[in-house]
Design an enzyme around this catalytic site. Sequence first.
Site, mmCIF file in Angstrom:
data_model
loop_
_atom_site.group_PDB
_atom_site.id
_atom_site.type_symbol
_atom_site.label_atom_id
_atom_site.label_comp_id
_atom_site.label_asym_id
_atom_site.label_seq_id
_atom_site.Cartn_x
_atom_site.Cartn_y
_atom_site.Cartn_z
ATOM 1 N N ASP A 88 -10.191 3.904 -3.846
ATOM 2 C CA ASP A 88 -9.057 4.679 -3.338
ATOM 3 C C ASP A 88 -9.278 6.156 -3.653
ATOM 4 O O ASP A 88 -9.566 6.530 -4.786
ATOM 5 C CB ASP A 88 -7.768 4.181 -4.003
ATOM 6 C CG ASP A 88 -6.518 4.636 -3.251
ATOM 7 O OD1 ASP A 88 -6.607 5.604 -2.478
ATOM 8 O OD2 ASP A 88 -5.465 4.015 -3.450
ATOM 9 N N CYS A 135 0.843 -1.183 0.000
ATOM 10 C CA CYS A 135 0.000 0.000 0.000
ATOM 11 C C CYS A 135 0.884 1.241 0.000
ATOM 12 O O CYS A 135 1.525 1.554 1.012
ATOM 13 C CB CYS A 135 -0.905 -0.003 1.223
ATOM 14 S SG CYS A 135 -1.913 1.461 1.184
ATOM 15 N N GLY A 136 0.919 1.924 -1.120
ATOM 16 C CA GLY A 136 1.791 3.087 -1.255
ATOM 17 C C GLY A 136 1.318 4.279 -0.442
ATOM 18 O O GLY A 136 2.143 4.988 0.156
HETATM 19 O O1 LIG Z 1 -1.753 3.559 -2.334
HETATM 20 C C1 LIG Z 1 -1.946 2.336 -2.371
HETATM 21 O O2 LIG Z 1 -1.134 1.573 -2.861
HETATM 22 C C2 LIG Z 1 -3.175 1.787 -1.714
HETATM 23 N N1 LIG Z 1 -4.256 2.704 -1.448
HETATM 24 C C3 LIG Z 1 -5.432 1.884 -1.192
HETATM 25 C C4 LIG Z 1 -5.224 0.703 -2.094
HETATM 26 C C5 LIG Z 1 -3.729 0.500 -2.184
HETATM 27 O O3 LIG Z 1 -3.327 -0.477 -1.262
#
Ligand SMILES: O=C(O)[C@H]1NCC[C@@H]1O
Length: 352
Positions: free
Chosen positions: A259, A97-98
């Site tokens: 997201d 998860c970035g």
């Molecule tokens: O930024 C991300 O990589 C994450 N944000 C929610 C889903 C991914 O895991």
Amino acid sequence: MDLQLPPHEGAVISVVDMHTGGEPLRVIVSGYPEVRGDSVLSKRRYAREHLDHLRRFLMHEPRGHYDMYGALIVDSEIPEADLGVLFMHNDGYSTMCGHAVIALGRFAVDNKLVKEPQSPETQVNIHCPCGLVKAFVEYSGGKTGGVRFHSVPAFAFATDVTVTVEGFGEVVVDVSYGGAFYAFVSAQRFGLDVNKSRTRDLVDAATAVTKAVKSQVKLHHPTSDDLAFLYGTILTDGKDEFSSDPTANICVFAEAQVDRSPTGSGVTARVALQYHKGLIQLNQTRTFQSGATGSQFTGKAVQETKCGGFRAVVVEVAGRAFYTGVSRFVQEPDDELAHGFLLNHQGPFRGS
Ligand SMILES: O=C(O)[C@H]1NCC[C@@H]1O
């Protein structure tokens, strides 16, 4: 007024809430039982099998919501790691998860999880279930700022794969890995626009693609079977050729969770895909924009590498996270909804 906790049963769980590009991150700081396992990946398995009630307690309503995201800090078996982490969402546990790494980088420096902070950047090695991710946190005058990170080797798994998607017929997708696997397709294929269409329509199309790819494409990852699953679908604006203009995407992952950020692991996978197709060169920085909020990350491939038999790249993603609050969560003995429930606007009530 001196705030007191109400009479409660069980543990009090303390969290720090943050967001990165609008995407929430609930960092669990105390109250969790020991997460057993001799590796971060085995701890992820243990949490799924033995502690899942706590994920629902913290991620689902009434304490969280359908699109809540969490991070549980755990010990890592890798000596160079400053911390290990498990990621959780509305349906289970992710491998990368970035947006969370960007927030945790700041959190780790602010809370002295790394030895001596360095200016202008402090390195924080975060052991995610997918592997070791290096975060570089801006640090000056005692304050933390933006964060860039180098993720695990990212690679295009399969390009131009035709799948049959319920309600849409044959759709050509790419599948790429950035710590988690995503399917990529332009929203135009569904007559949609990632910036302007109703979120519900984007979620429906992306969810149908995810379902199709899960059933029709067999994934594998060279280092662990635990990594070989499709995390979600990213609909794009189709602007994959390098340009200094931002390119937008929207990521629908886990159980139709949306997201708010441009998705750090998705940007990683998308840059790997663009690099594989010759659409972007090493060190060309691209700006990625969330179709949901307009928030931006930058991404660039910084180094060629290998992942098993795949030609891979190390991708650098950068963004900014902010604190939103601190909470202590409890459970009253006679609260029938205390265990958590999920409500979205499309489906029936789901108690947990
Ligand atoms: O930024 C991300 O990589 C994450 N944000 C929610 C889903 C991914 O895991």
